[in-house]
Design an enzyme around this catalytic site. Structure first.
Site, mmCIF file in Angstrom:
data_model
loop_
_atom_site.group_PDB
_atom_site.id
_atom_site.type_symbol
_atom_site.label_atom_id
_atom_site.label_comp_id
_atom_site.label_asym_id
_atom_site.label_seq_id
_atom_site.Cartn_x
_atom_site.Cartn_y
_atom_site.Cartn_z
ATOM 1 N N GLY A 49 3.050 14.540 -8.690
ATOM 2 C CA GLY A 49 4.082 14.256 -9.676
ATOM 3 C C GLY A 49 3.933 12.971 -10.470
ATOM 4 O O GLY A 49 4.345 12.911 -11.626
ATOM 5 N N ASP A 107 13.947 11.014 -3.945
ATOM 6 C CA ASP A 107 15.096 11.915 -3.799
ATOM 7 C C ASP A 107 15.699 11.687 -2.404
ATOM 8 O O ASP A 107 16.511 10.776 -2.219
ATOM 9 C CB ASP A 107 14.565 13.345 -4.014
ATOM 10 C CG ASP A 107 15.611 14.430 -3.864
ATOM 11 O OD1 ASP A 107 16.793 14.112 -3.786
ATOM 12 O OD2 ASP A 107 15.243 15.611 -3.824
ATOM 13 N N ASP A 163 7.581 18.893 -11.476
ATOM 14 C CA ASP A 163 7.432 20.347 -11.623
ATOM 15 C C ASP A 163 8.547 21.117 -10.940
ATOM 16 O O ASP A 163 9.231 20.609 -10.053
ATOM 17 C CB ASP A 163 6.110 20.805 -11.009
ATOM 18 C CG ASP A 163 6.139 20.763 -9.486
ATOM 19 O OD1 ASP A 163 6.482 19.701 -8.927
ATOM 20 O OD2 ASP A 163 5.840 21.795 -8.862
HETATM 21 P P1 IMP Z 1 11.669 12.950 -1.400
HETATM 22 O O1 IMP Z 1 10.657 12.955 -0.300
HETATM 23 O O2 IMP Z 1 12.830 13.872 -1.104
HETATM 24 O O3 IMP Z 1 12.140 11.567 -1.780
HETATM 25 O O4 IMP Z 1 11.017 13.599 -2.653
HETATM 26 C C1 IMP Z 1 9.897 13.067 -3.232
HETATM 27 C C2 IMP Z 1 9.063 14.108 -3.945
HETATM 28 O O5 IMP Z 1 9.746 15.354 -4.110
HETATM 29 C C3 IMP Z 1 8.774 13.627 -5.339
HETATM 30 O O6 IMP Z 1 7.576 12.885 -5.364
HETATM 31 C C4 IMP Z 1 8.671 14.914 -6.125
HETATM 32 O O7 IMP Z 1 7.366 15.431 -6.052
HETATM 33 C C5 IMP Z 1 9.601 15.858 -5.405
HETATM 34 N N1 IMP Z 1 10.928 15.899 -6.069
HETATM 35 C C6 IMP Z 1 12.080 15.315 -5.671
HETATM 36 N N2 IMP Z 1 13.086 15.570 -6.528
HETATM 37 C C7 IMP Z 1 12.559 16.347 -7.501
HETATM 38 C C8 IMP Z 1 13.100 16.929 -8.704
HETATM 39 O O8 IMP Z 1 14.268 16.800 -9.053
HETATM 40 N N3 IMP Z 1 12.227 17.646 -9.455
HETATM 41 C C9 IMP Z 1 10.916 17.821 -9.126
HETATM 42 N N4 IMP Z 1 10.370 17.280 -8.025
HETATM 43 C C10 IMP Z 1 11.194 16.547 -7.219
#
Ligand code: IMP
Length: 180
Positions: A49, A107, A163
């Site tokens: 991403g 996120d 994505d």
């Molecule tokens: P986390 O581990 O939940 O903090 O998410 C991190 C990864 O999830 C990011 O690097 C993104 O690749 C993916 N991600 C989190 N939220 C979104 C979103 O709203 N759209 C697309 N990809 C997301």
């Protein structure tokens, strides 16, 4: 275009390319204040991403840039799986280095909560994180993100590297999922 269809979902414009450029410039300014060429950090870009954010961000760096790309993943479709996979064979040597992680979006924080301790275990001297986006209400871990481009609500977003099931990364603006 105000709204677009990616796979089976409709998304509406949320952050324009101009607003993204302003956020990138703001992050770059703050990063440049903290690092100098005498002691350049090892910049680790988390794929997939962050590739567009990182390519815009690193071109604004005023310090010598030592840049590595690393695949990590935790998301399937529109949800965090809670399981974080790191491409261990491609992990850079961080021993004794000041490390700057470049991430597209934080996120739940599952990805960084799993990956950051690995860096400290591997002997990194310091670790900072630059993320274009942060969803503060979705965060499940106590993490400090040193440079955040923009805080957003917990909506699912696509574009500018982000994505939905492999699609939408090339969009120049960031779109959010449209409510039915
Ligand atoms: P986390 O581990 O939940 O903090 O998410 C991190 C990864 O999830 C990011 O690097 C993104 O690749 C993916 N991600 C989190 N939220 C979104 C979103 O709203 N759209 C697309 N990809 C997301």
């Amino acid at each position: 275009m105000d709204s677009i269809v990616v796979r089976d979902k409709t998304f509406e414009i949320f952050i324009s390319a101009d607003q993204i450029a302003d956020a990138v410039a703001d992050v770059a300014k703050r990063v440049n204040q903290d690092y100098q060429s005498e002691n350049p950090p090892l910049v680790i870009v988390l794929l997939n991403g962050a590739f567009i954010f990182a390519s815009d961000l690193c071109r604004c760096f005023t310090f010598e840039c030592d840049l590595q790309l690393l695949r990590v993943s935790s998301y399937k479709g529109m949800q965090s799986t809670g399981k974080v996979w790191v491409d261990e064979a491609a992990e850079p040597d961080v021993h004794g280095r000041d490390v700057l992680i470049v991430e597209d979006i934080v996120d739940t924080g599952n990805t960084l909560a799993a990956y950051l301790p690995r860096l400290m275990d591997q002997g990194a001297k310091s670790v900072k994180v630059a993320s274009l986006l942060l969803k503060p209400d979705a965060l499940k871990h106590s993490l400090s993100i040193d440079y955040v481009g923009m805080e957003i609500p917990s909506d699912f977003v696509v574009g500018y590297g982000l994505d939905y099931d492999g699609k939408g990364r090339n969009l120049p603006h960031i779109y959010k999922l449209k409510e039915d």
